[in-house]
Design a protein around this motif. Structure first.
Motif, PDB file in Angstrom:
ATOM      1  N   ALA A  35       0.829  -1.204   0.000  1.00 58.50           N
ATOM      2  CA  ALA A  35       0.000   0.000   0.000  1.00 58.50           C
ATOM      3  C   ALA A  35       0.867   1.259   0.000  1.00 58.50           C
ATOM      4  CB  ALA A  35      -0.929  -0.003   1.212  1.00 58.50           C
ATOM      5  N   SER A  36       1.951   1.252   0.760  1.00 63.29           N
ATOM      6  CA  SER A  36       2.803   2.435   0.807  1.00 63.29           C
ATOM      7  C   SER A  36       3.495   2.668  -0.538  1.00 63.29           C
ATOM      8  CB  SER A  36       3.831   2.326   1.925  1.00 63.29           C
ATOM      9  OG  SER A  36       4.736   1.278   1.681  1.00 63.29           O
ATOM     10  N   GLN A  37       3.808   1.599  -1.258  1.00 59.46           N
ATOM     11  CA  GLN A  37       4.394   1.766  -2.584  1.00 59.46           C
ATOM     12  C   GLN A  37       3.387   2.409  -3.531  1.00 59.46           C
ATOM     13  OE1 GLN A  37       5.664  -2.149  -3.690  1.00 59.46           O
ATOM     14  NE2 GLN A  37       7.642  -1.952  -2.693  1.00 59.46           N
ATOM     15  N   TRP A  42       1.564   7.319  -6.277  1.00 64.69           N
ATOM     16  CA  TRP A  42       0.507   8.297  -6.548  1.00 64.69           C
ATOM     17  C   TRP A  42       0.962   9.702  -6.165  1.00 64.69           C
ATOM     18  CZ3 TRP A  42      -2.315  11.765  -3.657  1.00 64.69           C
ATOM     19  CH2 TRP A  42      -3.397  12.323  -4.306  1.00 64.69           C
ATOM     20  N   VAL A  43       1.582   9.839  -4.985  1.00 64.56           N
ATOM     21  CA  VAL A  43       2.057  11.157  -4.538  1.00 64.56           C
ATOM     22  C   VAL A  43       3.130  11.682  -5.491  1.00 64.56           C
ATOM     23  CG1 VAL A  43       3.346  12.335  -2.703  1.00 64.56           C
ATOM     24  CG2 VAL A  43       1.449  10.833  -2.121  1.00 64.56           C
ATOM     25  N   ASP A  45       3.501  10.953  -8.696  1.00 65.19           N
ATOM     26  CA  ASP A  45       2.908  11.290  -9.993  1.00 65.19           C
ATOM     27  C   ASP A  45       1.991  12.503  -9.925  1.00 65.19           C
ATOM     28  OD1 ASP A  45       4.226   9.208 -11.173  1.00 65.19           O
ATOM     29  OD2 ASP A  45       2.528   7.824 -11.078  1.00 65.19           O
ATOM     30  N   LYS A  46       1.221  12.633  -8.871  1.00 64.30           N
ATOM     31  CA  LYS A  46       0.193  13.675  -8.805  1.00 64.30           C
ATOM     32  C   LYS A  46       0.630  14.941  -8.078  1.00 64.30           C
ATOM     33  CE  LYS A  46      -2.828  10.950 -10.711  1.00 64.30           C
ATOM     34  NZ  LYS A  46      -3.249  11.101 -12.072  1.00 64.30           N
ATOM     35  N   VAL A  47       1.639  14.860  -7.212  1.00 64.54           N
ATOM     36  CA  VAL A  47       2.018  16.023  -6.412  1.00 64.54           C
ATOM     37  C   VAL A  47       3.444  16.467  -6.719  1.00 64.54           C
ATOM     38  CG1 VAL A  47       2.323  16.888  -4.063  1.00 64.54           C
ATOM     39  CG2 VAL A  47       0.421  15.353  -4.577  1.00 64.54           C
ATOM     40  N   ILE A  48       4.399  15.574  -6.535  1.00 63.02           N
ATOM     41  CA  ILE A  48       5.802  15.969  -6.617  1.00 63.02           C
ATOM     42  C   ILE A  48       6.215  16.313  -8.052  1.00 63.02           C
ATOM     43  CG2 ILE A  48       8.172  15.169  -6.257  1.00 63.02           C
ATOM     44  CD1 ILE A  48       7.071  13.543  -3.885  1.00 63.02           C
ATOM     45  N   TRP A  49       5.863  15.462  -9.007  1.00 60.85           N
ATOM     46  CA  TRP A  49       6.279  15.713 -10.388  1.00 60.85           C
ATOM     47  C   TRP A  49       5.674  17.007 -10.941  1.00 60.85           C
ATOM     48  CZ3 TRP A  49      10.183  14.651 -13.175  1.00 60.85           C
ATOM     49  CH2 TRP A  49      10.155  14.851 -14.546  1.00 60.85           C
ATOM     50  N   PRO A  50       4.365  17.288 -10.775  1.00 59.54           N
ATOM     51  CA  PRO A  50       3.838  18.568 -11.261  1.00 59.54           C
ATOM     52  C   PRO A  50       4.495  19.779 -10.584  1.00 59.54           C
ATOM     53  CG  PRO A  50       2.040  17.052 -10.890  1.00 59.54           C
ATOM     54  CD  PRO A  50       3.270  16.408 -10.356  1.00 59.54           C
ATOM     55  N   LEU A  51       4.787  19.680  -9.282  1.00 59.59           N
ATOM     56  CA  LEU A  51       5.473  20.789  -8.617  1.00 59.59           C
ATOM     57  C   LEU A  51       6.871  20.988  -9.179  1.00 59.59           C
ATOM     58  CD1 LEU A  51       4.459  20.348  -4.886  1.00 59.59           C
ATOM     59  CD2 LEU A  51       3.829  22.203  -6.420  1.00 59.59           C
ATOM     60  N   TYR A  52       7.548  19.908  -9.465  1.00 59.03           N
ATOM     61  CA  TYR A  52       8.892  19.998 -10.049  1.00 59.03           C
ATOM     62  C   TYR A  52       8.840  20.662 -11.428  1.00 59.03           C
ATOM     63  CZ  TYR A  52      13.163  18.566 -12.394  1.00 59.03           C
ATOM     64  OH  TYR A  52      14.315  18.569 -13.121  1.00 59.03           O
TER      65      TYR A  52
END
Length: 64
Positions: A35-37, A42-43, A45-52
């Motif tokens: 589940a953590s993987q 998801w985090v 792909d959806k949060v870190i990459w767009p912020l970068y």
């Protein structure tokens, strides 16, 4: 100390309970890791990459 039939069954019961607890612990640990993987992917792909991407674009725009 002598071991009679009753004490063998008691020791077998205790060993079964401890063994089952270990099995359940390993089972839940594996599911928590899986589940953590999925949550981590998801985090990323959806949060870190767009912020970068936004930060990198802002930095390139700012340096021009």
């Amino acid at each position: 100390m002598t071991i009679n039939i009753d004490s063998i069954w008691v020791m077998f019961g205790i060993a079964t309970i401890i063994g089952f607890g270990g099995y359940v612990g390993v089972y839940w640990a594996v599911h928590l890791i899986l589940a953590s993987q999925k949550i981590g992917a998801w985090v990323a792909d959806k949060v870190i990459w767009p912020l970068y991407v936004k930060t990198k674009a802002w930095g390139q725009k700012w340096t021009k």
